[in-house]
Scaffold this motif. Structure first.
Motif, PDB file in Angstrom:
ATOM      1  N   HIS A 108       0.771  -1.339   0.102  1.00 38.92           N
ATOM      2  CA  HIS A 108       0.175   0.055   0.115  1.00 38.92           C
ATOM      3  C   HIS A 108       0.860   1.273   0.043  1.00 38.92           C
ATOM      4  O   HIS A 108       0.328   2.498   0.223  1.00 38.92           O
ATOM      5  N   GLY A 109       2.339   1.161   0.091  1.00 39.80           N
ATOM      6  CA  GLY A 109       3.224   2.271  -0.199  1.00 39.80           C
ATOM      7  C   GLY A 109       3.060   3.229   1.012  1.00 39.80           C
ATOM      8  O   GLY A 109       3.107   4.441   0.804  1.00 39.80           O
ATOM      9  N   LEU A 110       2.891   2.630   2.113  1.00 39.33           N
ATOM     10  CA  LEU A 110       3.048   3.319   3.396  1.00 39.33           C
ATOM     11  C   LEU A 110       4.045   3.056   4.707  1.00 39.33           C
ATOM     12  O   LEU A 110       4.407   1.847   4.615  1.00 39.33           O
ATOM     13  N   ILE A 111       4.526   3.914   5.290  1.00 43.46           N
ATOM     14  CA  ILE A 111       5.434   3.686   6.658  1.00 43.46           C
ATOM     15  C   ILE A 111       4.777   4.087   7.694  1.00 43.46           C
ATOM     16  O   ILE A 111       4.122   5.284   7.823  1.00 43.46           O
ATOM     17  N   CYS A 112       4.427   3.057   8.698  1.00 44.65           N
ATOM     18  CA  CYS A 112       3.952   3.486   9.917  1.00 44.65           C
ATOM     19  C   CYS A 112       4.773   3.494  11.121  1.00 44.65           C
ATOM     20  O   CYS A 112       5.427   2.333  11.200  1.00 44.65           O
ATOM     21  N   TYR A 113       5.007   4.795  11.770  1.00 47.98           N
ATOM     22  CA  TYR A 113       5.845   5.046  12.887  1.00 47.98           C
ATOM     23  C   TYR A 113       5.235   4.766  14.201  1.00 47.98           C
ATOM     24  O   TYR A 113       4.214   5.441  14.316  1.00 47.98           O
ATOM     25  N   LYS A 114       5.655   3.727  15.274  1.00 45.30           N
ATOM     26  CA  LYS A 114       4.773   3.668  16.283  1.00 45.30           C
ATOM     27  C   LYS A 114       6.063   3.697  17.558  1.00 45.30           C
ATOM     28  O   LYS A 114       6.555   3.130  18.026  1.00 45.30           O
ATOM     29  N   PRO A 115       6.145   5.073  17.832  1.00 48.84           N
ATOM     30  CA  PRO A 115       7.157   5.424  18.860  1.00 48.84           C
ATOM     31  C   PRO A 115       6.828   4.779  20.260  1.00 48.84           C
ATOM     32  O   PRO A 115       5.606   4.905  20.627  1.00 48.84           O
ATOM     33  N   VAL A 116       7.492   4.151  21.183  1.00 47.67           N
ATOM     34  CA  VAL A 116       7.343   3.513  22.431  1.00 47.67           C
ATOM     35  C   VAL A 116       6.840   4.833  23.491  1.00 47.67           C
ATOM     36  O   VAL A 116       5.874   4.551  24.473  1.00 47.67           O
ATOM     37  N   ASP A 117       7.470   6.030  23.422  1.00 50.75           N
ATOM     38  CA  ASP A 117       7.037   7.110  24.147  1.00 50.75           C
ATOM     39  C   ASP A 117       5.954   8.108  23.804  1.00 50.75           C
ATOM     40  O   ASP A 117       5.819   9.183  24.358  1.00 50.75           O
ATOM     41  N   GLN A 118       5.319   7.706  22.914  1.00 52.97           N
ATOM     42  CA  GLN A 118       4.011   8.532  22.301  1.00 52.97           C
ATOM     43  C   GLN A 118       2.621   7.644  22.493  1.00 52.97           C
ATOM     44  O   GLN A 118       2.946   6.452  22.291  1.00 52.97           O
ATOM     45  N   ASP A 119       1.770   8.410  22.341  1.00 54.57           N
ATOM     46  CA  ASP A 119       0.476   7.941  22.477  1.00 54.57           C
ATOM     47  C   ASP A 119      -0.432   7.889  21.102  1.00 54.57           C
ATOM     48  O   ASP A 119      -1.535   7.790  20.862  1.00 54.57           O
ATOM     49  N   SER A 120       0.637   8.271  20.038  1.00 54.27           N
ATOM     50  CA  SER A 120       0.106   8.095  18.717  1.00 54.27           C
ATOM     51  C   SER A 120       0.789   7.466  17.596  1.00 54.27           C
ATOM     52  O   SER A 120       2.134   6.909  17.746  1.00 54.27           O
ATOM     53  N   MET A 150       5.575   6.097   1.297  1.00 55.54           N
ATOM     54  CA  MET A 150       6.977   5.582   0.734  1.00 55.54           C
ATOM     55  C   MET A 150       7.396   6.282  -0.437  1.00 55.54           C
ATOM     56  O   MET A 150       6.530   6.698  -1.394  1.00 55.54           O
ATOM     57  N   GLU A 151       8.702   6.515  -0.553  1.00 56.77           N
ATOM     58  CA  GLU A 151       9.241   7.253  -1.607  1.00 56.77           C
ATOM     59  C   GLU A 151      10.427   6.050  -2.267  1.00 56.77           C
ATOM     60  O   GLU A 151      10.360   4.921  -1.916  1.00 56.77           O
ATOM     61  N   GLN A 152      10.700   6.282  -3.407  1.00 51.04           N
ATOM     62  CA  GLN A 152      11.649   5.179  -3.982  1.00 51.04           C
ATOM     63  C   GLN A 152      12.757   4.970  -3.155  1.00 51.04           C
ATOM     64  O   GLN A 152      13.157   3.742  -3.250  1.00 51.04           O
ATOM     65  N   SER A 153      13.155   5.761  -2.523  1.00 52.49           N
ATOM     66  CA  SER A 153      14.484   5.485  -1.553  1.00 52.49           C
ATOM     67  C   SER A 153      14.078   4.504  -0.725  1.00 52.49           C
ATOM     68  O   SER A 153      14.783   3.475  -0.160  1.00 52.49           O
ATOM     69  N   ASP A 154      13.097   4.693  -0.114  1.00 52.12           N
ATOM     70  CA  ASP A 154      12.278   3.584   0.858  1.00 52.12           C
ATOM     71  C   ASP A 154      12.237   2.157   0.434  1.00 52.12           C
ATOM     72  O   ASP A 154      12.581   1.291   1.045  1.00 52.12           O
ATOM     73  N   TYR A 155      11.658   2.153  -0.830  1.00 52.79           N
ATOM     74  CA  TYR A 155      11.477   1.081  -1.563  1.00 52.79           C
ATOM     75  C   TYR A 155      12.760   0.333  -1.958  1.00 52.79           C
ATOM     76  O   TYR A 155      13.039  -0.887  -1.308  1.00 52.79           O
ATOM     77  N   ASP A 156      13.958   1.081  -2.201  1.00 52.75           N
ATOM     78  CA  ASP A 156      15.284   0.435  -2.502  1.00 52.75           C
ATOM     79  C   ASP A 156      15.598   0.203  -1.162  1.00 52.75           C
ATOM     80  O   ASP A 156      16.368  -1.101  -1.151  1.00 52.75           O
TER      81      ASP A 156
END
Length: 230
Positions: free
Chosen positions: A114-126, A132-138
């Protein structure tokens, strides 16, 4: 059975004859019985062999589609950082577990389908999303399509480091139920916000947290977040 005699040239010889009934002896059944027993035993062996080889369509236990890859790299001070990535080739997912020096683990999910990155930081409630960009795919392809190693030891001298700033769009909160299943499962107990790449927070904004992600291609990316003005 009636005993009969027949004459030969010089003497009488005893010969077996019947009284008109069928000429059957108990020994005549033995060859047929042995034949059927042998045939049954052979068929049983064939069935067992086919069953063991899986040709009868009996479901065989499948190997797990997930693979855990461990990445070790020294940080800028020389301290080794251990990361792990769960590779799901079937669903085009790579999930990083990133442990901070304070021994707190954040999660970063690359959903290539689906071309997405999801960040789940430990010290946040969000949770925080970005496309995603081409560099992320690479970078992720080195794990997703070539998972030939279980562990990567990156060299500090050869590792390229870069910093990315992401501005959090606080006013564009996402309904978790509208996300795809892997993202829902990751952020089901949190609010979700979109982010966008930015040049930097500037002096008037503070960076709230950073997450370091290292890839087998000797690239480490420090992703830093800050909230944009409303």
């Amino acid at each position: 059975m009636v005993r009969c005699w027949k004459r030969s040239e010089n003497r009488l010889e005893e010969a077996q004859c019947s009284d008109g009934g069928p000429d059957v002896s108990p020994q005549s059944h033995f060859p047929h019985k042995a034949f059927w027993l042998s045939l049954s035993a052979s068929l049983l062996l064939v069935v067992i062999a086919l069953g063991l080889s899986g040709r009868l369509g009996v479901p065989q236990p499948l190997s797990s589609p997930l693979q855990i890859v461990r990445i070790t790299v020294p940080d800028q001070t020389g301290i080794l950082i251990n990361q792990s990535a769960v590779v799901d080739q079937k669903n085009d997912l790579v999930t990083f577990s990133v442990t901070s020096p304070a021994n707190q683990t954040s999660t970063v999910l690359f959903d290539m389908k689906h071309g997405l990155i999801c960040y789940k930081p430990v010290d946040q409630d969000s949770c925080f999303l970005r496309e995603m960009e081409q560099s992320d795919y690479d970078n992720v392809n080195s794990l997703l399509h070539e998972p030939t190693h279980k562990q990567f030891q990156l060299s500090g001298n050869e590792t390229r480091r870069q910093t990315e700033f992401l501005g959090v769009l606080a006013a564009s909160q996402v309904n978790v139920s509208s996300l795809e299943e892997p993202l829902q499962a990751l952020c089901q107990d949190r609010s979700v916000h979109w982010t966008r790449r930015a040049e930097g927070p500037g002096k008037q904004r503070l960076v709230y947290f950073c997450i370091d992600i290292c890839f087998p291609s000797n690239i480490c990316v420090s992703v830093c977040f800050y909230y944009l003005p409303e």
